[in-house]
Write a protein that holds these residues in place. Sequence first.
Motif, PDB file in Angstrom:
ATOM      1  N   SER A   1      22.138  32.541   0.074  1.00 50.74           N
ATOM      2  CA  SER A   1      23.440  31.977  -0.266  1.00 50.74           C
ATOM      3  C   SER A   1      23.451  30.553  -0.252  1.00 50.74           C
ATOM      4  O   SER A   1      23.702  29.738  -1.131  1.00 50.74           O
ATOM      5  CB  SER A   1      24.556  32.402   0.476  1.00 50.74           C
TER       6      SER A   1
ATOM      7  N   SER B   1      21.001  42.344  -8.389  1.00 48.99           N
ATOM      8  CA  SER B   1      22.367  42.774  -7.854  1.00 48.99           C
ATOM      9  C   SER B   1      22.739  41.450  -6.779  1.00 48.99           C
ATOM     10  O   SER B   1      23.888  40.729  -6.786  1.00 48.99           O
ATOM     11  CB  SER B   1      22.427  43.753  -7.352  1.00 48.99           C
ATOM     12  N   THR B   2      21.737  40.902  -6.124  1.00 48.03           N
ATOM     13  CA  THR B   2      22.200  40.080  -4.934  1.00 48.03           C
ATOM     14  C   THR B   2      22.222  38.638  -5.492  1.00 48.03           C
ATOM     15  O   THR B   2      23.285  38.030  -5.403  1.00 48.03           O
ATOM     16  CB  THR B   2      21.046  39.897  -4.032  1.00 48.03           C
TER      17      THR B   2
ATOM     18  N   GLU C   1      23.360  38.166  -8.783  1.00 45.06           N
ATOM     19  CA  GLU C   1      24.685  38.268  -9.456  1.00 45.06           C
ATOM     20  C   GLU C   1      25.835  38.091  -8.474  1.00 45.06           C
ATOM     21  O   GLU C   1      26.720  37.213  -8.756  1.00 45.06           O
ATOM     22  CB  GLU C   1      24.718  39.517 -10.056  1.00 45.06           C
ATOM     23  N   LYS C   2      25.994  38.673  -7.384  1.00 47.08           N
ATOM     24  CA  LYS C   2      26.737  38.324  -6.265  1.00 47.08           C
ATOM     25  C   LYS C   2      26.964  37.192  -5.854  1.00 47.08           C
ATOM     26  O   LYS C   2      28.024  36.292  -5.769  1.00 47.08           O
ATOM     27  CB  LYS C   2      26.673  39.318  -5.132  1.00 47.08           C
ATOM     28  N   LEU C   3      25.898  36.379  -5.675  1.00 44.75           N
ATOM     29  CA  LEU C   3      25.786  34.892  -5.085  1.00 44.75           C
ATOM     30  C   LEU C   3      26.188  34.049  -6.197  1.00 44.75           C
ATOM     31  O   LEU C   3      27.113  32.830  -5.871  1.00 44.75           O
ATOM     32  CB  LEU C   3      24.295  34.716  -4.484  1.00 44.75           C
TER      33      LEU C   3
ATOM     34  N   GLY D   1      28.125  34.478  -8.657  1.00 43.77           N
ATOM     35  CA  GLY D   1      29.506  35.012  -9.370  1.00 43.77           C
ATOM     36  C   GLY D   1      30.698  33.957  -9.115  1.00 43.77           C
ATOM     37  O   GLY D   1      31.340  33.421  -9.769  1.00 43.77           O
TER      38      GLY D   1
END
Length: 388
Positions: free
Chosen positions: A46, A102-103, A105-107, A109
């Motif tokens: 992050s 996926s990680t 993409e989420k971070l 986003g």
Amino acid sequence: MDGRNIMVKERDTTAKTRLQYRRIVVKFGTSLLTGGDNYLNPDIMSRLVGQVAELHSRGAEIVITSSGAIAAGRHKLGITRKIRGIPYRQVLASVGQSQLMSTYEKLFGPYNIPVAQALLTKMDLSDRTGYLNARNTLLALMELKTICIVNENDVVAVEEIQEAKFGDNDNLSAMVANLVDADLLMLLTNIAGLFTADPAQNPEARMVPEVTRIDTSIERMAMNTSSKLGTGGMITKVEAARLATASGVTVVIADGREKDIILRLATGEAVGTRFLPGTSKLESRKRWMLSGLCTTGKLVVDDGAAQALKANKRSLLAAGILDTEGLFDRGDLVDIYDTKGIRLACGITNYSSQDISVIKGAQSRQIVELLGFDYGPEVVHRNNLTMI
């Protein structure tokens, strides 16, 4: 942890500092992304993503080369022990690659930054068409303000297929930097930079702040610097720096755990070990030649020819060739070495290995007599040659 809060804090301390580099490739090693554990660390990722997002908002063009797929796969499958063997490594990479993306993409986003994925093998870039296709795709993604996450395709690129494997993501990141004409390549790991000796063993070891030329002394330092750096280690980072700087890219090896490290490096702050480019930006075709991904043979030249190539910027003539290695045809890419085994250049040959074995050491006027034909006096013309 909320990445948006991180970005706000970073803006407070760095937003007023002008970016020194606009097109940047950032390499995240496994040891950095996992924090030394066996799984991806979301807090660490992050913080890194927040810095990349800040640069993106300020107009920088960024490509990420990311390790971590195997660690993510191991965590997803609940495997805590070390599993040896290439098939298992491929399985872990296959499972973990989607987890890794996926990680990301989420971070990314919360910043409304789209991400893309590119899985490359050495074979993908080993011909001119593949090289240009990859280059055009990455450049188009940057134009669309998309962050591309690049990784080696571990599912198909294995040790047994040496010609299809980069060997580690350090060298892959250098190739990506060359592909996109990057201004800066950041090799972020869990050590502060290149040291004169192993800092874990020698308290007098000093970090080298700047390298203007990668020679044997620098290589020895890299071999003597040990740390848990994942697959490559310090030596592969120096090898990657050699490739990137030869194409006009500035390279920095630094500790990715330091506060605001990506932002600080992008603004030109002296952190870690900086490798200065050895030349100005090379045009695309010469950068492909320099990569060495498609060399099919080797020429050994005498001292006079080596001097003519290095100092006088001459073409390579048959008279200066001592030996040839490998089988290659006219139009193939070959490496050029001196008598000490040092790689001087690479270039596109006008004659096949069979032809050169006949005309090596001969004067240019003798070529027709020896071969019965003549493609010109130059074995490698200066326009088709790139110095290392």
